[in-house]
Write a protein that holds these residues in place. Structure first.
Motif, PDB file in Angstrom:
ATOM      1  N   GLY A  55       0.705  -1.130  -0.004  1.00 63.46           N
ATOM      2  CA  GLY A  55       0.142  -0.086   0.029  1.00 63.46           C
ATOM      3  C   GLY A  55       0.875   1.176  -0.096  1.00 63.46           C
ATOM      4  N   VAL A  56       1.843   1.103   0.860  1.00 58.78           N
ATOM      5  CA  VAL A  56       2.914   2.216   0.740  1.00 58.78           C
ATOM      6  C   VAL A  56       3.518   2.518  -0.503  1.00 58.78           C
ATOM      7  CG1 VAL A  56       4.849   3.505   1.688  1.00 58.78           C
ATOM      8  CG2 VAL A  56       3.290   2.160   3.222  1.00 58.78           C
ATOM      9  N   LEU A  57       3.844   1.414  -1.081  1.00 62.04           N
ATOM     10  CA  LEU A  57       4.408   1.504  -2.638  1.00 62.04           C
ATOM     11  C   LEU A  57       3.346   2.143  -3.712  1.00 62.04           C
ATOM     12  CD1 LEU A  57       6.352  -1.713  -3.030  1.00 62.04           C
ATOM     13  CD2 LEU A  57       7.167   0.409  -2.622  1.00 62.04           C
ATOM     14  N   GLY A  63       0.459   7.883  -6.128  1.00 68.11           N
ATOM     15  CA  GLY A  63      -0.134   8.868  -5.274  1.00 68.11           C
ATOM     16  C   GLY A  63      -1.460   8.496  -4.544  1.00 68.11           C
ATOM     17  N   THR A  64      -1.810   7.253  -4.575  1.00 72.03           N
ATOM     18  CA  THR A  64      -2.890   6.744  -3.911  1.00 72.03           C
ATOM     19  C   THR A  64      -2.755   5.752  -2.692  1.00 72.03           C
ATOM     20  OG1 THR A  64      -3.296   4.936  -5.263  1.00 72.03           O
ATOM     21  CG2 THR A  64      -4.430   7.038  -6.222  1.00 72.03           C
ATOM     22  N   ALA A  65      -3.493   5.867  -1.694  1.00 73.14           N
ATOM     23  CA  ALA A  65      -3.246   4.932  -0.501  1.00 73.14           C
ATOM     24  C   ALA A  65      -4.487   5.016   0.445  1.00 73.14           C
ATOM     25  CB  ALA A  65      -2.136   5.166   0.173  1.00 73.14           C
ATOM     26  N   GLN A  66      -4.773   3.916   1.015  1.00 77.61           N
ATOM     27  CA  GLN A  66      -5.805   3.953   2.167  1.00 77.61           C
ATOM     28  C   GLN A  66      -5.522   3.155   3.238  1.00 77.61           C
ATOM     29  OE1 GLN A  66      -9.552   3.052  -0.209  1.00 77.61           O
ATOM     30  NE2 GLN A  66      -8.558   1.415  -1.197  1.00 77.61           N
ATOM     31  N   LEU A  70      -2.107   3.919   4.767  1.00 79.35           N
ATOM     32  CA  LEU A  70      -2.243   5.246   4.839  1.00 79.35           C
ATOM     33  C   LEU A  70      -1.871   5.736   6.308  1.00 79.35           C
ATOM     34  CD1 LEU A  70      -2.163   8.076   3.288  1.00 79.35           C
ATOM     35  CD2 LEU A  70      -4.650   7.881   3.617  1.00 79.35           C
ATOM     36  N   GLU A  71      -2.625   4.954   7.280  1.00 80.71           N
ATOM     37  CA  GLU A  71      -2.550   5.209   8.467  1.00 80.71           C
ATOM     38  C   GLU A  71      -1.106   5.022   9.235  1.00 80.71           C
ATOM     39  OE1 GLU A  71      -4.639   6.708  11.114  1.00 80.71           O
ATOM     40  OE2 GLU A  71      -5.850   6.789   9.033  1.00 80.71           O
ATOM     41  N   TRP A  72      -0.446   4.015   8.402  1.00 76.47           N
ATOM     42  CA  TRP A  72       0.997   3.837   8.928  1.00 76.47           C
ATOM     43  C   TRP A  72       1.997   4.882   8.515  1.00 76.47           C
ATOM     44  CZ3 TRP A  72       5.225   0.534   6.344  1.00 76.47           C
ATOM     45  CH2 TRP A  72       6.372   0.296   7.298  1.00 76.47           C
ATOM     46  N   VAL A  73       1.724   5.494   7.591  1.00 77.71           N
ATOM     47  CA  VAL A  73       2.467   6.637   6.868  1.00 77.71           C
ATOM     48  C   VAL A  73       2.481   7.784   7.777  1.00 77.71           C
ATOM     49  CG1 VAL A  73       2.834   8.387   5.113  1.00 77.71           C
ATOM     50  CG2 VAL A  73       2.674   5.963   4.513  1.00 77.71           C
ATOM     51  N   GLY A 108       1.666  18.873  -4.622  1.00 82.72           N
ATOM     52  CA  GLY A 108       0.563  19.652  -5.206  1.00 82.72           C
ATOM     53  C   GLY A 108      -0.937  18.923  -5.143  1.00 82.72           C
ATOM     54  N   ALA A 109      -0.704  17.763  -4.779  1.00 86.64           N
ATOM     55  CA  ALA A 109      -1.988  16.724  -5.030  1.00 86.64           C
ATOM     56  C   ALA A 109      -2.782  17.050  -3.636  1.00 86.64           C
ATOM     57  CB  ALA A 109      -1.678  15.421  -5.047  1.00 86.64           C
ATOM     58  N   ALA A 110      -4.131  16.805  -3.458  1.00 87.74           N
ATOM     59  CA  ALA A 110      -4.844  16.976  -2.286  1.00 87.74           C
ATOM     60  C   ALA A 110      -4.167  15.994  -1.231  1.00 87.74           C
ATOM     61  CB  ALA A 110      -6.338  16.561  -2.681  1.00 87.74           C
ATOM     62  N   PRO A 111      -4.047  16.750  -0.054  1.00 89.13           N
ATOM     63  CA  PRO A 111      -3.546  15.774   1.117  1.00 89.13           C
ATOM     64  C   PRO A 111      -4.294  14.714   1.594  1.00 89.13           C
ATOM     65  CG  PRO A 111      -3.518  18.263   1.682  1.00 89.13           C
ATOM     66  CD  PRO A 111      -4.287  18.143   0.533  1.00 89.13           C
ATOM     67  N   LEU A 112      -3.742  13.676   1.647  1.00 88.11           N
ATOM     68  CA  LEU A 112      -4.691  12.321   2.151  1.00 88.11           C
ATOM     69  C   LEU A 112      -4.453  12.306   3.589  1.00 88.11           C
ATOM     70  CD1 LEU A 112      -2.993   9.849  -0.480  1.00 88.11           C
ATOM     71  CD2 LEU A 112      -5.093  11.086  -0.729  1.00 88.11           C
ATOM     72  N   ILE A 113      -3.520  12.950   4.264  1.00 88.22           N
ATOM     73  CA  ILE A 113      -3.668  13.002   5.875  1.00 88.22           C
ATOM     74  C   ILE A 113      -3.497  14.500   6.279  1.00 88.22           C
ATOM     75  CG2 ILE A 113      -2.301  10.958   5.869  1.00 88.22           C
ATOM     76  CD1 ILE A 113       0.197  12.217   6.354  1.00 88.22           C
ATOM     77  N   PRO A 114      -3.750  14.653   7.373  1.00 84.94           N
ATOM     78  CA  PRO A 114      -3.952  16.100   7.608  1.00 84.94           C
ATOM     79  C   PRO A 114      -2.517  16.806   7.613  1.00 84.94           C
ATOM     80  CG  PRO A 114      -4.928  14.738   9.345  1.00 84.94           C
ATOM     81  CD  PRO A 114      -4.253  13.700   8.689  1.00 84.94           C
ATOM     82  N   LYS A 115      -2.774  17.943   7.246  1.00 81.32           N
ATOM     83  CA  LYS A 115      -1.463  18.774   7.191  1.00 81.32           C
ATOM     84  C   LYS A 115      -1.476  19.928   8.230  1.00 81.32           C
ATOM     85  CE  LYS A 115       0.460  21.330   3.183  1.00 81.32           C
ATOM     86  NZ  LYS A 115       0.407  21.529   1.745  1.00 81.32           N
ATOM     87  N   LYS A 116      -0.632  19.988   9.066  1.00 83.24           N
ATOM     88  CA  LYS A 116      -0.644  21.149  10.178  1.00 83.24           C
ATOM     89  C   LYS A 116       0.185  22.309   9.462  1.00 83.24           C
ATOM     90  CE  LYS A 116       1.214  21.653  14.785  1.00 83.24           C
ATOM     91  NZ  LYS A 116       2.507  21.503  15.448  1.00 83.24           N
TER      92      LYS A 116
END
Lengths: 143, 278
Positions: A55-57, A63-66, A70-73, A108-116
């Motif tokens: 999934g990380v690969l 640029g896709t993961a779920q 994604l939680e691990w990242v 530039g893609a939409a963030p998949l995880i919260p960006k502080k």
């Protein structure tokens, strides 16, 4: 000849690392297995270690993961237990770092995880410097 | 003759001027001629993972500025800066300087450091360790060994190491941070320690609240080195944490004026009021 664009050299290095990791990682999942951080993933989706690594690969590839990948990242704290555990010398710590840059929308893609976003981050550092350093030190050391 | 060296202290350590000044004094005492460099204009770019253009631009600019200092060796105080340098900057920009971590330099020069540590610091301490970064520089072995050079100081033998490589990251994951603090407190109680000793300013910033909260005394290892050398720098950051809501009153008026009262209240005071989770 036009001047190189800002970030171009970094991008070039990033792409070479991304290609290296994508071609050498076998998704065995050993990196995930030895990591202490999955203990802090609230919702795991039942993926095996190998599926999480794959999934990380996917994140690196397109640029896709779920799910758990994604939680691990998201929870990676660069502990580095994964580095000696990797049988292919991939450097999974680098793999997770690149994946996090992508997941945060770094290119530039939409963030998949919260960006502080902390608009005061650098100004706060300058302000603490005003409290802790002399004018001469700020002038000589910080510019 | 002194050896020129660039001392790249990083960004966020400017909260701890005493640590920066101590490092510079120690480098001079060890025979170096340090050229200090730090703050936002020397940021390694690691706070900008969400904006790769900024990350790349900042890290390249900093590599070029460090190169321009003209010294063969750069010694980094900050583990994030050091990691960023090794992981990305060396490969992307091929700077001319060699990068070394500050603890590594101290350890290399420990025979020259030892005679400088003359004042006893009678204290039994727990060194706060992380699993991360230790793979790059074995700080979990080196820092306790360096501290053991201080007369009167006893470092307890404790294998516990927190996940991640520094507390500023771990603090973004409250359950992990809270668990780590509870484990740390438990060791301090069981082993009857007088103080907790941090290696990195990012941990000092997050854990010094434990002293303000009356749990244990908290020092960075360089603050103990300073004490043993007889350097009299004051830990203003700890004083501000202890002052809490009255922190502004503890700052000299002309310095507070430079920062701006409104900015202090909005952007600095919340950090000083933040409790260490436990």
């Amino acid at each position: 000849m036009s001047a190189p664009k800002v970030g171009e050299k970094f991008r070039s290095f990033f792409e070479s690392e991304r290609a290296r990791i994508l071609s050498s990682c076998t998704s065995c999942g050993k990196c995930y297995e030895v990591c202490p951080m999955p203990a802090y993933i609230e919702k795991k989706d039942g993926s095996t270690s190998g599926q999480v690594a794959a999934g990380v690969l996917g994140l690196l590839r397109d640029g896709t993961a779920q799910g758990t990948a994604l939680e691990w990242v998201k929870v990676c704290m660069r502990t580095g237990c994964c580095v000696p555990a990797c049988p292919e010398n991939v450097n999974p710590k680098m793999m997770l770092r690149l994946a996090k840059i992508i997941a945060l929308g770094g290119y530039g893609a939409a963030p998949l995880i919260p960006k502080k976003e902390d608009r005061d981050y650098f100004q706060r550092i300058r302000a603490f410097a005003e409290l802790e350093l002399s004018e001469d030190e700020i002038r000589e050391w910080m510019t | 003759m002194s050896t020129p060296i660039t001392f790249w202290y990083g960004c966020n350590v400017v909260r701890h001027g005493d640590i920066i000044h101590t490092c510079i004094d120690v480098l001079r005492a060890l025979g170096y001629e340090p050229s200090p460099a730090g703050g936002p204009d020397f940021c390694c770019g690691s706070p900008k993972d969400g904006n790769a253009t900024a990350l790349g631009g900042m890290s390249q600019r900093t590599a070029e500025k460090l190169d321009a200092r003209g010294n063969e060796r750069v010694v980094a105080w900050c583990p994030s800066c050091h990691s960023q340098s090794i992981d990305f900057m060396e490969g992307a920009y091929e700077p001319r300087y060699d990068m070394q971590y500050f603890v590594d330099l101290l350890y290399e020069d420990r025979a020259r450091l030892k005679p400088l540590l003359v004042h006893p610091v009678p204290m039994r301490v727990l060194v706060h360790k992380h699993i991360g970064f230790n793979d790059r520089v074995p700080v979990n072995r080196m820092v306790p060994e360096l501290l053991s050079l201080i007369p009167g100081l006893e470092v307890i033998d404790e294998p516990f190491a927190a996940p991640g490589y520094m507390c500023a990251h771990l603090a973004t994951l409250p359950p992990a941070m809270t668990r780590m603090v509870r484990q740390t407190e438990s060791v301090i109680r069981e082993k009857n320690c007088d103080a907790l000793v941090t290696m990195y300013h990012q941990c000092q910033r997050e854990l010094v609240g434990l002293e303000a909260q009356g749990v244990t005394r908290v020092y960075n290892y360089m603050q103990l080195v300073a004490r043993s050398m007889g350097l009299a720098y004051e830990d203003h950051y700890k004083a501000l944490k202890k002052a809490g809501a009255d922190a502004a009153a503890a700052i000299p008026a002309e310095r507070l004026q430079k920062v701006g009262v409104q900015f202090f209240d909005r952007a600095m005071l919340p950090e000083l009021l933040k409790k260490t989770p436990r």
